[in-house]
Design an enzyme around this catalytic site. Structure first.
Site, PDB file in Angstrom:
ATOM      1  CB  SER A 174      32.820  19.818  95.879  1.00 35.02           C
ATOM      2  OG  SER A 174      33.795  20.632  96.592  1.00 35.02           O
ATOM      3  CD  GLU A 204       1.206   3.956  90.864  1.00 36.59           C
ATOM      4  OE1 GLU A 204       1.291   3.132  90.087  1.00 36.59           O
ATOM      5  OE2 GLU A 204       0.751   5.133  90.611  1.00 36.59           O
ATOM      6  CB  SER A 237      -5.774   9.086  83.965  1.00 39.61           C
ATOM      7  OG  SER A 237      -5.714   8.888  82.603  1.00 39.61           O
ATOM      8  CB  THR A 280       1.338 -16.206 104.501  1.00 40.68           C
ATOM      9  OG1 THR A 280       0.425 -17.360 104.002  1.00 40.68           O
ATOM     10  CG2 THR A 280       1.090 -16.183 105.936  1.00 40.68           C
TER      11      THR A 280
HETATM   12  N1  ARG Z   1      36.038  19.581  98.098  1.00 38.47           N
HETATM   13  C1  ARG Z   1      36.869  18.622  98.719  1.00 38.47           C
HETATM   14  C2  ARG Z   1      35.521  17.377  99.394  1.00 38.47           C
HETATM   15  O1  ARG Z   1      34.755  17.803  99.124  1.00 38.47           O
HETATM   16  C3  ARG Z   1      37.306  19.161 100.165  1.00 38.47           C
HETATM   17  C4  ARG Z   1      38.569  18.870 100.669  1.00 38.47           C
HETATM   18  C5  ARG Z   1      39.611  18.799  99.778  1.00 38.47           C
HETATM   19  N2  ARG Z   1      40.852  18.434 100.241  1.00 38.47           N
HETATM   20  C6  ARG Z   1      41.904  18.337  99.426  1.00 38.47           C
HETATM   21  N3  ARG Z   1      43.051  18.160 100.128  1.00 38.47           N
HETATM   22  N4  ARG Z   1      41.995  18.577  98.115  1.00 38.47           N
HETATM   23  O2  ARG Z   1      36.239  16.493  99.441  1.00 38.47           O
END
Ligand code: ARG
Length: 462
Positions: free
Chosen positions: A23, A290, A277, A155
């Site tokens: 992540s 828009e 345009s 309305t």
């Molecule tokens: N990257 C993880 C999340 O966003 C953090 C927590 C991860 N915890 C774990 N036990 N793998 O949720």
């Protein structure tokens, strides 16, 4: 790459897994919250005798360096580090050695991410409310200038009764006030600290959750750890708040699009916030409203996506919840961008009262006033009055004029009970000002509403 949890693993993780599992490419935006959370945790560990004063000092200094590296863009975000929590801790340990490894005592990434993300979301609730406040200020300022500007109230998108433009705009001030309240409320409700919940069940270490909660600006520690590490209601709330707010924005945007068309001609968006345009040289397109209308789609999608992620999740933390962040970031970015541009588009648009007033002369907007007159002055049942008024409208149509322009002689021929005293009542301005009931459109009532919103906005501290 060597993982921090690699002790029990024999093979290093495949890079396909890194791509899928990580992540770090999106949660790195929580770096401030993460570092502040760690510093609060470390200070508490020291207070509880779990870390020495030297260790705390090393952590503080190391973290200052990490922060500096991140903010000056020299920090290396590596996908193999999986998430920002591990990347930061790893770097800290590389800088300060063993003390870095003690930071995670009595903590888990489960409570850590819950702290970081929750604090980010709570802050964004207030920041978005602040932007909404600015938009509402612009709306109220325009409304104040136009409490006598006649506008066809509609309305079914059909001309209904004359109102004033200020009154119309204040409907949006009302919506945005509710939105502001929702953001503020969400922040208040969710301002509790997950720190110290550890993985799911709390920790055997002698920690002080109240201390970290206070240090991080939370009202109190959460009550039940199992809930806290898996709760994402705060994220759902901000997504819902944004969706509802953007739904309101899209309604205003739709009106701006209609109003800036030739058919309406009620407003003209400034050149700065319009586009041309590529093929039709004469065109000035309302791309801004828009897109505001269109962006409602993605924020609604983000809300449904997270509701779906959370549905049916067993307690407590599951990796599914890592899917909570991107949608929230996207909705927050969209909300901020949208409110900033909406404020400027409104602030710079030209308003064309003449065209609004002209439009009021179409559609016999004072028909209800004639019917009301027949009821009040002639004691005619409303149904009959409705019918007589219908005849008067038909006569005006035959003559190719608006009911507000009909002569008394013509009205007499429709029904001789109609007295001459009806004539001023049919004037559009009179019709608008006749609606004096509380919350109504009469200029005087609209001015009261302007004062109400001005008062609300001045008293609003976020
Ligand atoms: N990257 C993880 C999340 O966003 C953090 C927590 C991860 N915890 C774990 N036990 N793998 O949720």
């Amino acid at each position: 790459m060597e993982k921090m949890w690699s002790g029990r693993f024999k093979q290093s993780a495949a890079s396909l897994l890194d791509d899928f599992n990580a992540s770090i490419m999106f949660d790195r935006r929580l770096y401030r919250e993460d570092i502040e959370g760690s510093l609060a945790h470390a200070a508490m560990l020291k207070e509880q005798g779990i870390l020495s004063a030297e260790e705390l000092k090393a952590i503080q200094e190391g973290m200052a360096q990490v922060l500096e590296e991140i903010e000056s863009n020299v920090f290396e975000w590596k996908i193999g580090d999986e998430d920002l929590h591990m990347a930061i801790e790893k770097r800290l340990t590389a800088i300060i050695g063993e003390a870095g490894g003690k930071l995670h005592t009595a903590r888990s990434r489960n409570d850590q991410v819950a702290v970081d993300f929750r604090r980010y979301v709570l802050r964004k609730n207030l920041e978005i409310a602040g932007l909404l406040k600015e938009v509402t200020e612009v709306i109220v300022a325009i409304a104040k200038e136009h409490t006598t500007t006649l506008l066809p109230g509609m309305t079914h998108l059909q001309h209904a009764q004359p109102i004033n433009f200020g009154f119309h705009l204040l409907a949006y001030a009302s919506m945005f006030k509710r939105d502001i309240e929702r953001f503020v409320d969400s922040r208040r409700r969710n301002n509790i600290s997950p720190l110290g919940c550890a993985a799911l069940a709390g920790t055997p270490h002698n920690i002080d959750r109240r201390m970290t909660a206070a240090a991080l600006g939370f009202d109190a520690p959460s009550v039940n750890c199992l809930d806290t590490v898996s709760d994402r209601d705060f994220a759902l709330e901000i997504l819902f708040n944004i969706s509802t707010m953007m739904m309101h924005v899209s309604r205003l945007a739709e009106e701006l699009i209609l109003w800036s068309s030739y058919e309406f001609g009620f407003v003209e968006l400034s050149d700065e916030y319009s586009t041309g345009s590529s093929i039709m040289p004469q065109k000035k397109n309302p791309d801004v409203p828009e897109l505001l209308r269109g962006k409602t789609g993605r924020v609604n999608g983000n809300l449904i996506a997270l509701l779906t992620v959370m549905k049916g999740l067993p307690l407590a933390y599951n990796k599914d919840t890592q899917e909570d962040k991107e949608g929230v970031f996207d909705s927050v970015d969209t909300a901020e961008l949208s409110l900033n541009i909406l404020r400027e588009a409104l602030r710079t648009m030209a308003i064309k009262p003449h065209n609004m007033e002209k439009a009021c002369k179409k559609g016999h907007l004072s028909a209800t006033d004639l019917a009301d007159y027949l009821v009040k002055q002639c004691n005619i049942p409303f149904r009959t009055a409705h019918f007589i008024t219908g005849n008067a409208v038909a006569r005006a149509e035959e003559l190719g004029i608006d009911l507000s322009e009909i002569t008394y002689t013509e009205l007499q021929q429709v029904d001789e009970r109609i007295g001459e005293d009806v004539m001023p009542l049919l004037a559009l301005e009179h019709s608008m000002n006749a609606r004096r009931s509380e919350g109504g459109t009469a200029t005087e009532r609209t001015q009261e509403q302007v004062a109400y919103f001005e008062n609300y906005l001045t008293g609003l501290s976020l």
